[in-house]
Write a protein that holds these residues in place. Structure first.
Motif, PDB file in Angstrom:
ATOM      1  N   ALA A  21      35.521  30.828  43.111  1.00 20.32           N
ATOM      2  CA  ALA A  21      35.396  29.818  44.165  1.00 20.32           C
ATOM      3  C   ALA A  21      33.930  29.622  44.548  1.00 20.32           C
ATOM      4  O   ALA A  21      33.464  28.483  44.723  1.00 20.32           O
ATOM      5  CB  ALA A  21      36.215  30.215  45.386  1.00 20.32           C
ATOM      6  N   ASN A  22      33.194  30.708  44.670  1.00 24.59           N
ATOM      7  CA  ASN A  22      31.773  30.609  45.022  1.00 24.59           C
ATOM      8  C   ASN A  22      30.946  30.051  43.866  1.00 24.59           C
ATOM      9  O   ASN A  22      30.066  29.207  44.063  1.00 24.59           O
ATOM     10  CB  ASN A  22      31.235  31.988  45.427  1.00 24.59           C
ATOM     11  N   TYR A  23      31.247  30.511  42.658  1.00 25.62           N
ATOM     12  CA  TYR A  23      30.443  30.119  41.491  1.00 25.62           C
ATOM     13  C   TYR A  23      30.656  28.650  41.122  1.00 25.62           C
ATOM     14  O   TYR A  23      29.711  27.941  40.779  1.00 25.62           O
ATOM     15  CB  TYR A  23      30.794  31.019  40.305  1.00 25.62           C
ATOM     16  N   TYR A  24      31.908  28.195  41.168  1.00 26.38           N
ATOM     17  CA  TYR A  24      32.238  26.827  40.752  1.00 26.38           C
ATOM     18  C   TYR A  24      32.452  25.881  41.940  1.00 26.38           C
ATOM     19  O   TYR A  24      33.061  24.823  41.779  1.00 26.38           O
ATOM     20  CB  TYR A  24      33.477  26.828  39.858  1.00 26.38           C
ATOM     21  N   GLN A  25      31.955  26.248  43.101  1.00 28.05           N
ATOM     22  CA  GLN A  25      31.993  25.382  44.273  1.00 28.05           C
ATOM     23  C   GLN A  25      33.414  25.027  44.714  1.00 28.05           C
ATOM     24  O   GLN A  25      33.762  23.861  44.925  1.00 28.05           O
ATOM     25  CB  GLN A  25      31.171  24.107  44.018  1.00 28.05           C
ATOM     26  N   ASN A  26      34.225  26.061  44.799  1.00 26.68           N
ATOM     27  CA  ASN A  26      35.549  25.986  45.427  1.00 26.68           C
ATOM     28  C   ASN A  26      36.525  24.995  44.785  1.00 26.68           C
ATOM     29  O   ASN A  26      37.105  24.145  45.468  1.00 26.68           O
ATOM     30  CB  ASN A  26      35.389  25.662  46.920  1.00 26.68           C
ATOM     31  N   PRO A  27      36.789  25.126  43.481  1.00 27.09           N
ATOM     32  CA  PRO A  27      37.827  24.282  42.882  1.00 27.09           C
ATOM     33  C   PRO A  27      39.213  24.803  43.280  1.00 27.09           C
ATOM     34  O   PRO A  27      39.353  25.982  43.622  1.00 27.09           O
ATOM     35  CB  PRO A  27      37.588  24.477  41.384  1.00 27.09           C
ATOM     36  N   PRO A  28      40.243  23.976  43.236  1.00 24.94           N
ATOM     37  CA  PRO A  28      41.596  24.476  43.474  1.00 24.94           C
ATOM     38  C   PRO A  28      41.972  25.493  42.394  1.00 24.94           C
ATOM     39  O   PRO A  28      41.892  25.187  41.197  1.00 24.94           O
ATOM     40  CB  PRO A  28      42.468  23.224  43.368  1.00 24.94           C
ATOM     41  N   ILE A  29      42.348  26.691  42.807  1.00 22.55           N
ATOM     42  CA  ILE A  29      42.657  27.764  41.858  1.00 22.55           C
ATOM     43  C   ILE A  29      44.139  28.113  41.957  1.00 22.55           C
ATOM     44  O   ILE A  29      44.644  28.433  43.031  1.00 22.55           O
ATOM     45  CB  ILE A  29      41.799  29.010  42.138  1.00 22.55           C
ATOM     46  N   ARG A  30      44.839  28.035  40.849  1.00 20.85           N
ATOM     47  CA  ARG A  30      46.261  28.358  40.789  1.00 20.85           C
ATOM     48  C   ARG A  30      46.430  29.810  40.378  1.00 20.85           C
ATOM     49  O   ARG A  30      45.721  30.315  39.495  1.00 20.85           O
ATOM     50  CB  ARG A  30      46.959  27.445  39.792  1.00 20.85           C
ATOM     51  N   VAL A  31      47.373  30.491  41.001  1.00 20.77           N
ATOM     52  CA  VAL A  31      47.599  31.920  40.770  1.00 20.77           C
ATOM     53  C   VAL A  31      48.980  32.120  40.141  1.00 20.77           C
ATOM     54  O   VAL A  31      49.988  31.624  40.655  1.00 20.77           O
ATOM     55  CB  VAL A  31      47.502  32.708  42.094  1.00 20.77           C
ATOM     56  N   ASP A  32      49.002  32.827  39.012  1.00 22.38           N
ATOM     57  CA  ASP A  32      50.262  33.183  38.336  1.00 22.38           C
ATOM     58  C   ASP A  32      51.160  31.966  38.100  1.00 22.38           C
ATOM     59  O   ASP A  32      52.354  31.972  38.404  1.00 22.38           O
ATOM     60  CB  ASP A  32      51.024  34.233  39.146  1.00 22.38           C
ATOM     61  N   GLN A  33      50.570  30.918  37.529  1.00 24.70           N
ATOM     62  CA  GLN A  33      51.334  29.709  37.206  1.00 24.70           C
ATOM     63  C   GLN A  33      51.173  29.377  35.724  1.00 24.70           C
ATOM     64  O   GLN A  33      50.114  29.600  35.139  1.00 24.70           O
ATOM     65  CB  GLN A  33      50.878  28.529  38.059  1.00 24.70           C
ATOM     66  N   LEU A  35      50.481  27.476  32.359  1.00 25.17           N
ATOM     67  CA  LEU A  35      49.551  26.428  31.941  1.00 25.17           C
ATOM     68  C   LEU A  35      50.230  25.437  31.001  1.00 25.17           C
ATOM     69  O   LEU A  35      50.145  24.225  31.180  1.00 25.17           O
ATOM     70  CB  LEU A  35      48.332  27.046  31.253  1.00 25.17           C
ATOM     71  N   ASP A  36      50.915  25.959  30.002  1.00 22.49           N
ATOM     72  CA  ASP A  36      51.565  25.126  28.994  1.00 22.49           C
ATOM     73  C   ASP A  36      52.772  25.877  28.458  1.00 22.49           C
ATOM     74  O   ASP A  36      52.683  27.076  28.169  1.00 22.49           O
ATOM     75  CB  ASP A  36      50.576  24.802  27.864  1.00 22.49           C
ATOM     76  N   ARG A  37      53.891  25.188  28.295  1.00 22.72           N
ATOM     77  CA  ARG A  37      55.125  25.859  27.874  1.00 22.72           C
ATOM     78  C   ARG A  37      55.000  26.451  26.477  1.00 22.72           C
ATOM     79  O   ARG A  37      55.701  27.399  26.133  1.00 22.72           O
ATOM     80  CB  ARG A  37      56.299  24.882  27.919  1.00 22.72           C
ATOM     81  N   ASN A  38      54.099  25.908  25.657  1.00 27.75           N
ATOM     82  CA  ASN A  38      53.920  26.413  24.304  1.00 27.75           C
ATOM     83  C   ASN A  38      53.025  27.645  24.239  1.00 27.75           C
ATOM     84  O   ASN A  38      52.905  28.262  23.182  1.00 27.75           O
ATOM     85  CB  ASN A  38      53.312  25.316  23.414  1.00 27.75           C
ATOM     86  N   LEU A  39      52.415  27.980  25.358  1.00 29.76           N
ATOM     87  CA  LEU A  39      51.473  29.095  25.360  1.00 29.76           C
ATOM     88  C   LEU A  39      52.172  30.449  25.504  1.00 29.76           C
ATOM     89  O   LEU A  39      51.652  31.470  25.055  1.00 29.76           O
ATOM     90  CB  LEU A  39      50.449  28.910  26.495  1.00 29.76           C
ATOM     91  N   ASN A  40      53.330  30.473  26.115  1.00 34.42           N
ATOM     92  CA  ASN A  40      54.070  31.724  26.323  1.00 34.42           C
ATOM     93  C   ASN A  40      53.221  32.781  27.011  1.00 34.42           C
ATOM     94  O   ASN A  40      53.257  33.964  26.652  1.00 34.42           O
ATOM     95  CB  ASN A  40      54.582  32.269  24.975  1.00 34.42           C
ATOM     96  N   TRP A  41      52.473  32.331  27.990  1.00 33.85           N
ATOM     97  CA  TRP A  41      51.628  33.243  28.763  1.00 33.85           C
ATOM     98  C   TRP A  41      51.336  32.591  30.108  1.00 33.85           C
ATOM     99  O   TRP A  41      50.961  31.426  30.181  1.00 33.85           O
ATOM    100  CB  TRP A  41      50.326  33.530  28.007  1.00 33.85           C
ATOM    101  N   THR A  42      51.536  33.347  31.175  1.00 37.55           N
ATOM    102  CA  THR A  42      51.202  32.878  32.519  1.00 37.55           C
ATOM    103  C   THR A  42      49.927  33.586  32.966  1.00 37.55           C
ATOM    104  O   THR A  42      49.956  34.776  33.304  1.00 37.55           O
ATOM    105  CB  THR A  42      52.335  33.179  33.518  1.00 37.55           C
ATOM    106  N   PRO A  43      48.796  32.902  32.925  1.00 33.12           N
ATOM    107  CA  PRO A  43      47.529  33.556  33.289  1.00 33.12           C
ATOM    108  C   PRO A  43      47.483  33.910  34.771  1.00 33.12           C
ATOM    109  O   PRO A  43      48.137  33.271  35.600  1.00 33.12           O
ATOM    110  CB  PRO A  43      46.471  32.506  32.933  1.00 33.12           C
ATOM    111  N   SER A  44      46.684  34.917  35.085  1.00 33.40           N
ATOM    112  CA  SER A  44      46.556  35.350  36.479  1.00 33.40           C
ATOM    113  C   SER A  44      45.944  34.259  37.338  1.00 33.40           C
ATOM    114  O   SER A  44      46.397  34.002  38.462  1.00 33.40           O
ATOM    115  CB  SER A  44      45.702  36.618  36.555  1.00 33.40           C
ATOM    116  N   LEU A  45      44.906  33.606  36.819  1.00 32.71           N
ATOM    117  CA  LEU A  45      44.210  32.538  37.542  1.00 32.71           C
ATOM    118  C   LEU A  45      43.932  31.394  36.583  1.00 32.71           C
ATOM    119  O   LEU A  45      43.726  31.608  35.377  1.00 32.71           O
ATOM    120  CB  LEU A  45      42.869  33.032  38.107  1.00 32.71           C
ATOM    121  N   GLN A  46      43.898  30.185  37.140  1.00 30.72           N
ATOM    122  CA  GLN A  46      43.487  29.036  36.340  1.00 30.72           C
ATOM    123  C   GLN A  46      42.947  27.949  37.248  1.00 30.72           C
ATOM    124  O   GLN A  46      43.392  27.772  38.385  1.00 30.72           O
ATOM    125  CB  GLN A  46      44.637  28.499  35.503  1.00 30.72           C
ATOM    126  N   PHE A  47      41.937  27.235  36.732  1.00 27.77           N
ATOM    127  CA  PHE A  47      41.372  26.100  37.464  1.00 27.77           C
ATOM    128  C   PHE A  47      40.636  25.208  36.475  1.00 27.77           C
ATOM    129  O   PHE A  47      40.405  25.583  35.316  1.00 27.77           O
ATOM    130  CB  PHE A  47      40.432  26.575  38.586  1.00 27.77           C
TER     131      PHE A  47
END
Length: 283
Positions: A21-33, A35-47
Motif C-alpha cells: 500500500a505504501n510502495y504502490y500508493q494505496n491500490p485496492p488490495i484483495r486478500v485470499d481471492q 484470480l483466474d479459475r484456470n490458475l487453481n491457486w488463490t494468492p494471499s494478496l493481489q492488486f
C-alpha cells in the motif's frame, strides 16, 4: 515472532499489505481471492498497477512455497502480465539465504519480501512480470565469445532489464546503435564512408551507406539484421499499453527485443571484426 503459517499467515499478510500500500500508493488490495479459475491457486494478496499489471503475493513459512513452483507455467499461460512475490518470515530467509531455495525463487523470476518479528518488511528481491523473464543461462549464452568490456556493458543493460524490462529493452537498442556508430566511424577512417554517413542518431543512414559500398559486401546479412532491428524496436517500449492484452504483447515484445538485441550485437560485432574494423562500441 511468527510461530507457524497457521498462526502467522495473517501477520505476514497484514505486513505485506501495508508495505505494498505504501510502495504502490494505496491500490485496492484483495486478500485470499481467486484470480483466474484456470490458475487453481488463490494468492494471499493481489492488486493491479496502472490497470494492466497484476501483482500477486503468497505468504509462506519458507522462501520458495511449493505452490509457486507448481503454478509458474499456469501463470505464464495467462494472457496478461503478472508479477509474483513470496512473503516469508525474515528468520526463514536467513536460514535459507545460503541455500538453494531462496536463490532458486529469485532465479525463477519471483520477488521476495521478508517480514521481521516486529512487522518490518524488507524487499530482498524485486521482480518483473514472469512473461518478461530472461534466465541467466540464456543471457550468458547470448554474450559468449564477446570481449569482457562488451560483456560488462551488456550486463549493465541486463541488470536494467531485470529492474524494468522496457528500460532494459530500450538500453539494448542504444547499445546496438553504439556499435553501428563505431563501425561507421571506423569505416570513415578507412575511407570507405563519408563523415556525414556516420553521425550519432542516424543509424539507418549509416547502415544504408554500408550496404552501398563493396567493402561491406561480406557483412550484408548482419547489417540487414541490425537495420531491421533498429526499425522494429527503437522506441517501441515507449508506447503505453491501453489494455491488458496490449500490455502482454508489449511485455513479451520487450523480452523478444532484448534477446534479439543481444543476438544482433554479437553478430554485428563479429562481422565488423571480420572486415578489419574494431567491432567496438562508440564512447
Amino acid at each position: 515472532m511468527v510461530s507457524g503459517l497457521t498462526s502467522g499467515a495473517d501477520f505476514l499478510k497484514d505486513s505485506a499489505k501495508l508495505y505494498f500500500a505504501n510502495y504502490y500508493q494505496n491500490p485496492p488490495i484483495r486478500v485470499d481471492q481467486e484470480l483466474d479459475r484456470n490458475l487453481n491457486w488463490t494468492p494471499s494478496l493481489q492488486f493491479k498497477v496502472q490497470t494492466h499489471l497484476t501483482v500477486l503475493a503468497e505468504v509462506s513459512e519458507n522462501p520458495y512455497p511449493q505452490i509457486l513452483s507448481m503454478r509458474r507455467m499456469d501463470i505464464l499461460d495467462l494472457s496478461f502480465p503478472i508479477s509474483v512475490y513470496c512473503v516469508c518470515p525474515e528468520e526463514a530467509y536467513l536460514a535459507h539465504q545460503g541455500h538453494s531455495e531462496a536463490k532458486k525463487l529469485i532465479l525463477h523470476g519471483f520477488g521476495l519480501l521478508t517480514v521481521s518479528s516486529n512487522g518490518a518488511v524488507q524487499r530482498v528481491a524485486g521482480c518483473i512480470p514472469l512473461i518478461q523473464r530472461i534466465s541467466e543461462i540464456d543471457f550468458n549464452s547470448e554474450i559468449k565469445g564477446l570481449s569482457p568490456t562488451i560483456r560488462r556493458r551488456l550486463r549493465e543493460a541486463f541488470d536494467r532489464y531485470q529492474a524494468s524490462a522496457p528500460s532494459g529493452a530500450a538500453d539494448i537498442a542504444e547499445v546496438l546503435e553504439g556499435f553501428i556508430l563505431k563501425a561507421g566511424r571506423d569505416a570513415v577512417k578507412k575511407g570507405w564512408l563519408q563523415r556525414s554517413d556516420a553521425q550519432a542518431g542516424q543509424m539507418a543512414k549509416t547502415l544504408d551507406a554500408m550496404v552501398a559500398v563493396p567493402q561491406f559486401g561480406s557483412a550484408l546479412a548482419p547489417i540487414g539484421g541490425a537495420r531491421a532491428y533498429v526499425a522494429k524496436y527503437r522506441n517501441a517500449s515507449a508506447h503505453f499499453p491501453k489494455s491488458k492484452i496490449q500490455a502482454a504483447i508489449k511485455y513479451r515484445d520487450c523480452r523478444h527485443g532484448f534477446l534479439d538485441g543481444l543476438k544482433q550485437i554479437s553478430t554485428f560485432c563479429k562481422a565488423m571484426k571480420g572486415l578489419g574494423l574494431t567491432g567496438g562500441i562508440a564512447s
